[in-house]
Design a protein around this motif. Structure first.
Motif, PDB file in Angstrom:
ATOM      1  N   GLN A  15       0.832  -1.210   0.000  1.00  0.00           N
ATOM      2  CA  GLN A  15       0.000   0.000   0.000  1.00  0.00           C
ATOM      3  C   GLN A  15       0.863   1.255   0.000  1.00  0.00           C
ATOM      4  O   GLN A  15       0.615   2.189  -0.753  1.00  0.00           O
ATOM      5  N   ARG A  16       1.872   1.270   0.832  1.00  0.00           N
ATOM      6  CA  ARG A  16       2.718   2.457   0.932  1.00  0.00           C
ATOM      7  C   ARG A  16       3.617   2.619  -0.286  1.00  0.00           C
ATOM      8  O   ARG A  16       3.943   3.735  -0.673  1.00  0.00           O
ATOM      9  N   ALA A  17       4.001   1.515  -0.909  1.00  0.00           N
ATOM     10  CA  ALA A  17       4.790   1.592  -2.144  1.00  0.00           C
ATOM     11  C   ALA A  17       3.985   2.252  -3.255  1.00  0.00           C
ATOM     12  O   ALA A  17       4.557   2.874  -4.152  1.00  0.00           O
ATOM     13  N   ASP A  18       2.676   2.115  -3.177  1.00  0.00           N
ATOM     14  CA  ASP A  18       1.787   2.704  -4.173  1.00  0.00           C
ATOM     15  C   ASP A  18       1.274   4.084  -3.769  1.00  0.00           C
ATOM     16  O   ASP A  18       0.360   4.610  -4.411  1.00  0.00           O
ATOM     17  N   ALA A  19       1.834   4.667  -2.718  1.00  0.00           N
ATOM     18  CA  ALA A  19       1.421   6.005  -2.272  1.00  0.00           C
ATOM     19  C   ALA A  19       1.601   7.009  -3.407  1.00  0.00           C
ATOM     20  O   ALA A  19       2.400   6.794  -4.323  1.00  0.00           O
ATOM     21  N   SER A  20       0.886   8.104  -3.332  1.00  0.00           N
ATOM     22  CA  SER A  20       0.895   9.080  -4.423  1.00  0.00           C
ATOM     23  C   SER A  20       2.260   9.717  -4.658  1.00  0.00           C
ATOM     24  O   SER A  20       2.632   9.972  -5.803  1.00  0.00           O
ATOM     25  N   THR A  21       3.024   9.958  -3.597  1.00  0.00           N
ATOM     26  CA  THR A  21       4.340  10.573  -3.774  1.00  0.00           C
ATOM     27  C   THR A  21       5.329  10.031  -2.748  1.00  0.00           C
ATOM     28  O   THR A  21       4.942   9.570  -1.675  1.00  0.00           O
ATOM     29  N   ALA A  22       6.597  10.133  -3.089  1.00  0.00           N
ATOM     30  CA  ALA A  22       7.649   9.715  -2.171  1.00  0.00           C
ATOM     31  C   ALA A  22       7.713  10.630  -0.957  1.00  0.00           C
ATOM     32  O   ALA A  22       8.167  10.214   0.106  1.00  0.00           O
ATOM     33  N   GLU A  23       7.267  11.857  -1.099  1.00  0.00           N
ATOM     34  CA  GLU A  23       7.270  12.783   0.041  1.00  0.00           C
ATOM     35  C   GLU A  23       6.302  12.320   1.123  1.00  0.00           C
ATOM     36  O   GLU A  23       6.477  12.630   2.292  1.00  0.00           O
TER      37      GLU A  23
END
Length: 107
Positions: A15-23
């Motif tokens: 889920q977090r790998a697919d987050a909208s941005t690295a920030e």
């Protein structure tokens, strides 16, 4: 005993790998940095866990072991290896003694 499993952690990593941005996600930033960066982080955490094993406290080892598991799952994600594949390999290896399994790999 908690009900939290490696499968749960793998889902969170995905889920977090697919987050909208690295920030917004450390996991996403690692995935975007690629396999070499993930390997470096996994190695660093492995060394820290080894040092905690040798001379650290139980609390330090618990924390470092958690870091290793997290970074291993991120590394698996970046290389597109599903945790199920790793668990299947572990299951395959445990049908015999550790000595016999290792001997079967030494060719």
């Amino acid at each position: 005993m908690t009900g939290f499993t490696l499968d749960d952690l793998a889902r969170i990593v995905a889920q977090r790998a697919d987050a909208s941005t690295a920030e917004k996600s450390y996991t996403r930033s690692l995935v975007e940095a690629g396999p070499a960066r993930c390997a470096k982080k996994l190695g660093e955490e492995g060394v820290e866990a080894a040092l905690a094993t040798a001379s650290g406290t139980k609390v330090e080892l618990v924390a470092e072991a958690a870091d290793v598991l997290y970074h291993l799952l991120v590394a698996l994600r970046v290389r597109e290896v599903d945790l199920v594949e790793v668990m299947a390999e572990l299951e395959r290896r445990t049908v015999q003694s550790g000595h016999a399994e290792k001997a079967s790999r030494e060719r």
